[in-house]
Scaffold this active site. Structure first.
Site, PDB file in Angstrom:
ATOM      1  N   SER A 235       0.827  -1.205   0.000  1.00 37.72           N
ATOM      2  CA  SER A 235       0.000   0.000   0.000  1.00 37.72           C
ATOM      3  C   SER A 235       0.862   1.256   0.000  1.00 37.72           C
ATOM      4  CB  SER A 235      -0.929  -0.002   1.210  1.00 37.72           C
ATOM      5  OG  SER A 235      -0.241  -0.377   2.366  1.00 37.72           O
TER       6      SER A 235
ATOM      7  N   HIS B 265      -1.859  -2.839  -6.751  1.00 38.88           N
ATOM      8  CA  HIS B 265      -2.458  -2.480  -5.464  1.00 38.88           C
ATOM      9  C   HIS B 265      -3.978  -2.610  -5.533  1.00 38.88           C
ATOM     10  CE1 HIS B 265      -3.086   0.835  -2.194  1.00 38.88           C
ATOM     11  NE2 HIS B 265      -3.156  -0.372  -1.684  1.00 38.88           N
TER      12      HIS B 265
ATOM     13  N   GLU C  32      -4.497  -0.040  -8.569  1.00 37.46           N
ATOM     14  CA  GLU C  32      -3.430   0.911  -8.908  1.00 37.46           C
ATOM     15  C   GLU C  32      -2.286   0.078  -9.479  1.00 37.46           C
ATOM     16  OE1 GLU C  32      -2.785   4.869  -6.230  1.00 37.46           O
ATOM     17  OE2 GLU C  32      -2.676   3.026  -5.109  1.00 37.46           O
TER      18      GLU C  32
ATOM     19  N   ASN D 217      -3.257   6.120  -1.124  1.00 41.15           N
ATOM     20  CA  ASN D 217      -2.969   6.326   0.298  1.00 41.15           C
ATOM     21  C   ASN D 217      -2.352   7.686   0.595  1.00 41.15           C
ATOM     22  OD1 ASN D 217      -4.062   4.070   1.586  1.00 41.15           O
ATOM     23  ND2 ASN D 217      -2.478   2.802   0.667  1.00 41.15           N
TER      24      ASN D 217
HETATM   25  N1  3HC Z   1     -16.517 -10.448  -0.744  1.00 41.10           N
HETATM   26  C1  3HC Z   1     -17.487 -10.451  -1.670  1.00 41.10           C
HETATM   27  N2  3HC Z   1     -18.514  -9.550  -1.665  1.00 41.10           N
HETATM   28  C2  3HC Z   1     -18.575  -8.677  -0.640  1.00 41.10           C
HETATM   29  C3  3HC Z   1     -17.612  -8.630   0.383  1.00 41.10           C
HETATM   30  C4  3HC Z   1     -16.548  -9.566   0.298  1.00 41.10           C
HETATM   31  N3  3HC Z   1     -15.573  -9.592   1.199  1.00 41.10           N
HETATM   32  N4  3HC Z   1     -17.939  -7.628   1.256  1.00 41.10           N
HETATM   33  C5  3HC Z   1     -19.060  -7.068   0.794  1.00 41.10           C
HETATM   34  N5  3HC Z   1     -19.455  -7.690  -0.355  1.00 41.10           N
HETATM   35  C6  3HC Z   1     -20.578  -7.321  -1.222  1.00 41.10           C
HETATM   36  C7  3HC Z   1     -21.921  -7.611  -0.624  1.00 41.10           C
HETATM   37  O1  3HC Z   1     -22.312  -8.932  -0.904  1.00 41.10           O
HETATM   38  C8  3HC Z   1     -22.803  -6.593  -1.307  1.00 41.10           C
HETATM   39  O2  3HC Z   1     -23.155  -7.044  -2.604  1.00 41.10           O
HETATM   40  P1  3HC Z   1     -24.477  -6.464  -3.378  1.00 41.10           P
HETATM   41  O3  3HC Z   1     -24.207  -5.026  -3.686  1.00 41.10           O
HETATM   42  O4  3HC Z   1     -24.587  -7.319  -4.591  1.00 41.10           O
HETATM   43  O5  3HC Z   1     -25.605  -6.640  -2.395  1.00 41.10           O
HETATM   44  C9  3HC Z   1     -21.892  -5.394  -1.471  1.00 41.10           C
HETATM   45  O6  3HC Z   1     -20.545  -5.896  -1.376  1.00 41.10           O
HETATM   46  C10 3HC Z   1     -22.136  -4.382  -0.383  1.00 41.10           C
HETATM   47  O7  3HC Z   1     -21.989  -5.045   0.874  1.00 41.10           O
HETATM   48  P2  3HC Z   1     -23.022  -4.910   2.077  1.00 41.10           P
HETATM   49  O8  3HC Z   1     -24.404  -4.662   1.563  1.00 41.10           O
HETATM   50  O9  3HC Z   1     -22.830  -6.073   2.987  1.00 41.10           O
HETATM   51  O10 3HC Z   1     -22.486  -3.684   2.894  1.00 41.10           O
HETATM   52  P3  3HC Z   1     -22.309  -2.185   2.467  1.00 41.10           P
HETATM   53  O11 3HC Z   1     -23.327  -1.723   1.501  1.00 41.10           O
HETATM   54  O12 3HC Z   1     -22.159  -1.503   3.765  1.00 41.10           O
HETATM   55  O13 3HC Z   1     -20.911  -2.184   1.698  1.00 41.10           O
HETATM   56  C11 3HC Z   1     -18.568  -2.019   1.555  1.00 41.10           C
HETATM   57  C12 3HC Z   1     -19.739  -2.674   2.255  1.00 41.10           C
HETATM   58  C13 3HC Z   1     -18.498  -2.500   0.100  1.00 41.10           C
HETATM   59  C14 3HC Z   1     -17.323  -2.473   2.302  1.00 41.10           C
HETATM   60  C15 3HC Z   1     -18.780  -0.448   1.582  1.00 41.10           C
HETATM   61  O14 3HC Z   1     -19.024  -0.026   2.898  1.00 41.10           O
HETATM   62  C16 3HC Z   1     -17.591   0.314   1.049  1.00 41.10           C
HETATM   63  O15 3HC Z   1     -17.408   0.466  -0.144  1.00 41.10           O
HETATM   64  N6  3HC Z   1     -16.736   0.828   1.973  1.00 41.10           N
HETATM   65  C17 3HC Z   1     -15.528   1.547   1.620  1.00 41.10           C
HETATM   66  C18 3HC Z   1     -14.437   0.548   1.362  1.00 41.10           C
HETATM   67  C19 3HC Z   1     -13.161   1.216   0.991  1.00 41.10           C
HETATM   68  O16 3HC Z   1     -13.009   2.421   0.953  1.00 41.10           O
HETATM   69  N7  3HC Z   1     -12.159   0.362   0.717  1.00 41.10           N
HETATM   70  C20 3HC Z   1     -10.835   0.816   0.405  1.00 41.10           C
HETATM   71  C21 3HC Z   1     -10.003   0.777   1.655  1.00 41.10           C
HETATM   72  S1  3HC Z   1      -8.401   1.402   1.352  1.00 41.10           S
HETATM   73  C22 3HC Z   1      -7.524   0.074   0.839  1.00 41.10           C
HETATM   74  O17 3HC Z   1      -7.983  -1.058   0.778  1.00 41.10           O
HETATM   75  C23 3HC Z   1      -6.119   0.345   0.430  1.00 41.10           C
HETATM   76  C24 3HC Z   1      -5.122  -0.121   1.455  1.00 41.10           C
HETATM   77  O18 3HC Z   1      -3.844   0.111   0.896  1.00 41.10           O
HETATM   78  C25 3HC Z   1      -5.223   0.572   2.776  1.00 41.10           C
END
Ligand code: 3HC
Length: 284
Positions: free
Chosen positions: A120, A141, A153, A191
């Site tokens: 990251s 990434h 990325e 990030n």
């Molecule tokens: N595997 C497969 N599918 C998943 C999943 C997983 N681990 N987690 C969630 N899903 C799916 C669900 O089944 C659902 O599918 P649908 O739209 O077909 O119903 C969809 O994702 C949305 O999930 P939920 O309805 O359970 O929950 P939310 O609507 O609250 O969404 C979330 C969850 C997708 C995590 C949303 O809150 C989100 O987008 N959050 C922001 C995540 C983010 O910013 N990530 C980046 C982090 S930074 C990073 O990773 C970089 C690193 O370097 C730090």
């Protein structure tokens, strides 16, 4: 250009099992490598649950789920990675750990294979320098949750060749992801911009400007973020956030990247967010 058929994923943690999941779902045979059986078992179990969730949502058929699982070989034996055209490293976010792994992967994988890191924030150019194939080292990434987030990325190190970039860009498209080209600099784009926002949100809480809940509401309701910055910090892991702030501070040198003291204290206390059961919020 290297044709990518078989993929090795190094590390079965949150990111590693997600990366293995999307490769296997897209038809690639995958070797998922771990150092401990318990960690490998946890990663494989998470992958099974997440594939089942996709079946329940109607995104995948039961046959496709079985086929994806059949493409994954979990292994503790690094020599099996010799069959791979691409390795995606998703191990602990520490330079020494990744440096040792890249030197080892360089000895294990065929000369024409590509070595990618899901780091990251660690320099791709520095990781490439641990190998005898710096032109075939690149950043790939992914974002958590990997099966859901469409961004990859694709990070060019100073010596990454155009052929390596094209192969990895192509493979990201084959996964149904949207690759974005980025050059090697601390925190890349994601990030470098995201973590100072999270860090600033923590300063706001520390200074009593607002509660964690209020800060998160501001971003959810005012800016349509799916999660507020403190919920997101808990989701990413506060230790990961702190590590990335330190890489930004060291790599760019501007005091604006200093980690918030509250973030440091919470990590010292073992409050790492969702994975430890407590961060800005508590989890059962
Ligand atoms: N595997 C497969 N599918 C998943 C999943 C997983 N681990 N987690 C969630 N899903 C799916 C669900 O089944 C659902 O599918 P649908 O739209 O077909 O119903 C969809 O994702 C949305 O999930 P939920 O309805 O359970 O929950 P939310 O609507 O609250 O969404 C979330 C969850 C997708 C995590 C949303 O809150 C989100 O987008 N959050 C922001 C995540 C983010 O910013 N990530 C980046 C982090 S930074 C990073 O990773 C970089 C690193 O370097 C730090």
């Amino acid at each position: 250009m290297t044709e990518i058929r078989t993929v090795g994923v190094i590390g079965a943690g949150t990111m590693g099992n997600g990366i293995a999941h999307v490769f296997a779902r897209s038809g690639f045979p995958v070797f998922l490598y771990e150092v401990q059986q318990a960690a490998l078992d946890r990663g494989l179990e998470t992958m099974r649950k997440n594939l089942a969730r996709e079946v329940a949502k109607g995104k995948l058929s039961a046959e496709e789920q079985d086929a994806a699982l059949a493409r994954i070989t979990g292994t503790l034996d690094r020599t099996q990675l010799a069959a791979c055209d691409l390795a995606v490293e998703a191990a602990t976010e520490r330079f020494e750990v990744k440096a040792a792994l890249f030197a080892e992967l360089d000895r294990t994988l065929p000369q024409e294979a590509i070595l990618a890191s899901n780091t990251s924030s660690i320099s791709i150019t520095r990781l490439a320098a641990q190998t005898k194939r710096p032109d075939r080292v690149i950043g790939m990434h992914f974002f958590n949750p990997v099966p859901v987030m469409t961004l990859v990325e694709v990070i060019r190190g100073l010596q990454t060749s155009q052929a390596t970039f094209d192969a990895v860009h192509g493979v990201a498209l084959a996964l149904g992801k949207s690759p974005v080209e980025v050059h090697d600099a601390a925190g890349f784009v994601s990030n470098r911009v995201l973590m100072p926002m999270i860090n600033e949100a923590i300063f706001a809480v520390m200074e009593g400007v607002a509660t964690a809940e209020a800060v998160d509401q501001v971003f959810k309701l005012g800016m349509a973020h799916p999660m507020g910055p403190l919920t997101l910090a808990d989701f990413i892991g506060l230790d990961v956030c702190l590590d990335i702030m330190r890489v930004l501070q060291e790599g760019i040198g501007d005091p604006k990247y200093r980690p918030c003291p509250l973030l440091v204290r919470m990590v010292d206390a073992g409050w790492l967010g969702r994975k430890s059961g407590r961060g800005f919020y508590t989890y059962s």
